[in-house]
Design a protein around this motif. Structure first.
Motif: not given
Length: 243
Positions: A96-103, A107-108, A144-146, A151-154
């Motif tokens: 679920m965490l990875v999915r949130r980052y992908m959403e 580009r991520v 890398f994207c953080q 990306l933020p750090c959720l």
């Protein structure tokens, strides 16, 4: 009266047989459920593998010596390659965490797909052969994207999406699995991004992100000193982790 009594007797007998069958079926189902409860994860994996082969799934493999035993297979109906594990509750929260980052940024998601394809073509995405898993490559992309400011750090945002040094707690098996699920949290202001991109983070193309990803892990990241951490949004010192 005799005829009526006979009909009633037959009906009672049939109801009795039906009740016995229902009880027997319920007992059988309960016994099967109890058997699954007392089986080890490896035994369940073997049983699932047999069921998958009977269902005509292809390339069914039981990876019983992996840290988390899984069964891998290919579904010819959907065209998907699938990994199945048992009772891994933390993995569900990680997904679920990875999915949130992908959403969060398209580009991520595309960068993660490119890196996973690159790793697969070079056969370096099988942990039981001494390489990284596809999941680990996705974590490298998020890390890398953080740092690049994409990306933020959720896990360092509060429930409203604002940076905090004391994030909320949501414990599962003793681990804090909390992360911000607000619709659009702002990028973290307390940690400036590294200068990994020539363009502003919001304007960098997918190609620029891909090149910067390889440059970062080839020339910037210090493997002997650092550990990737998407929980903190920055590399951790390997000495602190005792690695």
């Amino acid at each position: 009266n005799e005829a009526a009594a006979g009909v009633e007797s037959v009906a009672l007998a049939r109801n009795s047989e039906k009740s016995s069958a229902e009880v027997g079926g319920a007992e059988s189902a309960k016994t099967e459920r109890d058997q699954w409860r007392v089986m080890t994860p490896k035994q369940i994996i073997r049983r699932m593998a047999r069921a998958l082969r009977r269902a005509k799934m292809r390339d069914v493999q039981e990876l019983l010596r992996a840290r988390v035993p899984i069964v891998k297979f290919f579904d010819p109906y959907s065209g998907f390659h699938v990994d199945l594990c048992v009772n891994n509750k933390l993995a569900a929260h990680n997904t679920m965490l990875v999915r949130r980052y992908m959403e969060f940024d398209e580009r991520v998601r595309l960068l993660a797909l490119l890196i996973k394809l690159w790793a697969k073509r070079r056969a370096i995405n099988e942990p039981y052969r001494g390489t990284l898993s596809s999941y680990a490559f996705v974590l490298l992309v998020v890390h890398f994207c953080q740092l690049a400011g994409v990306l933020p750090c959720l896990q360092r945002l509060d429930r409203s999406g604002y940076p905090t040094d004391a994030p909320p707690s949501h414990l599962v098996d003793g681990w804090n699995v909390y992360f911000c699920t607000s619709a659009q949290p702002p990028p973290p202001a307390h940690r400036p991004p590294l200068r990994l991109l020539a363009s502003p983070p919001t304007e960098a193309s997918l190609g620029e992100l891909l090149l910067a990803f390889f440059h970062y892990f080839a020339f910037v990241f210090r493997y002997e000193q650092h550990v990737v951490s998407i929980r903190t949004g920055a590399p951790l010192a390997a000495a602190d982790k005792r690695w």
